[in-house]
Design a protein around this motif. Structure first.
Motif, PDB file in Angstrom:
ATOM      1  N   PHE A   1      -6.076   6.847   8.501  1.00 34.51           N
ATOM      2  CA  PHE A   1      -4.640   5.597   7.900  1.00 34.51           C
ATOM      3  C   PHE A   1      -4.215   4.518   9.278  1.00 34.51           C
ATOM      4  O   PHE A   1      -4.151   3.006   8.801  1.00 34.51           O
ATOM      5  CB  PHE A   1      -3.851   6.211   7.438  1.00 34.51           C
ATOM      6  CG  PHE A   1      -3.154   6.748   6.133  1.00 34.51           C
ATOM      7  CD1 PHE A   1      -4.366   6.445   4.870  1.00 34.51           C
ATOM      8  CD2 PHE A   1      -3.743   8.741   5.932  1.00 34.51           C
ATOM      9  CE1 PHE A   1      -4.452   7.122   4.304  1.00 34.51           C
ATOM     10  CE2 PHE A   1      -3.843   9.252   5.077  1.00 34.51           C
ATOM     11  CZ  PHE A   1      -4.279   8.503   3.389  1.00 34.51           C
TER      12      PHE A   1
ATOM     13  N   TYR B   1       0.686  -1.300  -0.144  1.00 33.73           N
ATOM     14  CA  TYR B   1       0.251   0.225   0.279  1.00 33.73           C
ATOM     15  C   TYR B   1       0.862   0.889  -0.179  1.00 33.73           C
ATOM     16  O   TYR B   1       2.003   1.547   1.018  1.00 33.73           O
ATOM     17  CB  TYR B   1      -1.443   0.196   0.980  1.00 33.73           C
ATOM     18  CG  TYR B   1      -1.875  -1.149   0.894  1.00 33.73           C
ATOM     19  CD1 TYR B   1      -2.885  -0.429   0.829  1.00 33.73           C
ATOM     20  CD2 TYR B   1      -2.223  -2.142   1.812  1.00 33.73           C
ATOM     21  CE1 TYR B   1      -3.997  -1.697   0.417  1.00 33.73           C
ATOM     22  CE2 TYR B   1      -2.565  -3.382   1.829  1.00 33.73           C
ATOM     23  CZ  TYR B   1      -3.188  -3.093   1.208  1.00 33.73           C
ATOM     24  OH  TYR B   1      -5.312  -3.752   1.264  1.00 33.73           O
TER      25      TYR B   1
ATOM     26  N   GLY C   1      -8.245   8.972   2.251  1.00 34.63           N
ATOM     27  CA  GLY C   1      -8.559   7.592   1.841  1.00 34.63           C
ATOM     28  C   GLY C   1     -10.158   7.454   1.639  1.00 34.63           C
ATOM     29  O   GLY C   1     -10.787   6.059   0.977  1.00 34.63           O
TER      30      GLY C   1
ATOM     31  N   LEU D   1      -9.667   3.007   1.006  1.00 31.60           N
ATOM     32  CA  LEU D   1      -8.424   2.653   1.163  1.00 31.60           C
ATOM     33  C   LEU D   1      -8.688   0.721   0.631  1.00 31.60           C
ATOM     34  O   LEU D   1      -8.385  -0.040   0.935  1.00 31.60           O
ATOM     35  CB  LEU D   1      -8.259   2.781   2.854  1.00 31.60           C
ATOM     36  CG  LEU D   1      -7.731   3.691   3.098  1.00 31.60           C
ATOM     37  CD1 LEU D   1      -7.817   3.889   4.480  1.00 31.60           C
ATOM     38  CD2 LEU D   1      -6.435   4.310   2.597  1.00 31.60           C
TER      39      LEU D   1
ATOM     40  N   LEU E   1       0.695   5.035  -0.132  1.00 33.69           N
ATOM     41  CA  LEU E   1      -1.060   6.311  -0.023  1.00 33.69           C
ATOM     42  C   LEU E   1      -0.601   7.641   0.047  1.00 33.69           C
ATOM     43  O   LEU E   1       0.852   8.043   0.406  1.00 33.69           O
ATOM     44  CB  LEU E   1      -1.057   5.847   1.240  1.00 33.69           C
ATOM     45  CG  LEU E   1      -2.094   4.286   1.307  1.00 33.69           C
ATOM     46  CD1 LEU E   1      -2.101   4.527   3.309  1.00 33.69           C
ATOM     47  CD2 LEU E   1      -3.046   4.276   0.922  1.00 33.69           C
TER      48      LEU E   1
END
Length: 178
Positions: free
Chosen positions: A136, A85, A93, A97, A87
């Motif tokens: 996150f 992942y 997100g 996500l 980001l």
């Protein structure tokens, strides 16, 4: 704003707040590692850097995954391509996500501080920290291994690293009965 002023703001508004959640500095990277997962805010250099700004990317991986050398690292890995992942920390997100393949290149963010007002820089730094705190990190801490394997299978490009990660998840899940 000069570099020293920006670095002081970053330390105060990002590094210190994230340290209270268990993040530790590893060079210019801030790393959360609890033995099961790693969430790392990388500050990028080289061709990704530009005067008067920083470039960064937020990466996540489970500790059961092999790296590019096909070995399971015992701690933090510095190579961004070892993380499934990748980001952008200024984006929260939301519900999106999910795994997006970025195996040969990746999308990162650039935060321009030179010529920006202190308030504008503070707003962006606070948003990065809030997104990590509120979105996150909770997502990373509760992301099921079965979901990651499924996302890589569904959205992946059949890259060698993706095949390796799918094998790693499958092996771990079969050994642990999950």
């Amino acid at each position: 704003m000069n570099k020293e002023a920006f670095d002081a703001l970053f330390e105060d508004r990002v590094a210190r707040r994230l340290a209270s959640l268990g993040f530790a500095p590893k060079g210019k990277t801030l790393v959360f590692f609890d033995g099961c997962q790693t969430l790392a805010l990388f500050r990028l250099g080289g061709r990704m850097s530009a005067p008067g700004s920083i470039s960064h990317i937020l990466c996540f991986r489970h500790s059961i995954l092999r790296d590019r050398s096909e070995k399971v690292p015992t701690g933090f890995t510095k190579e961004i391509f070892d993380y499934p992942y990748k980001l952008r920390p200024l984006e929260d997100g939301g519900s999106e996500l999910i795994y997006r393949p970025q195996n040969l290149s990746y999308h990162y963010e650039r935060l321009h501080w030179e010529g920006a007002s202190e308030d504008a820089v503070l707003q962006k730094l606070d948003r990065i920290t809030s997104n990590i705190e509120d979105h996150f990190l909770p997502w990373a801490m509760t992301l099921p291994l079965t979901q990651v394997r499924s996302e890589i299978e569904q959205h992946g490009e059949n890259a060698w690293c993706e095949r390796m990660w799918i094998e790693d998840y499958a092996e771990h899940l079969s050994l642990n009965g999950s």
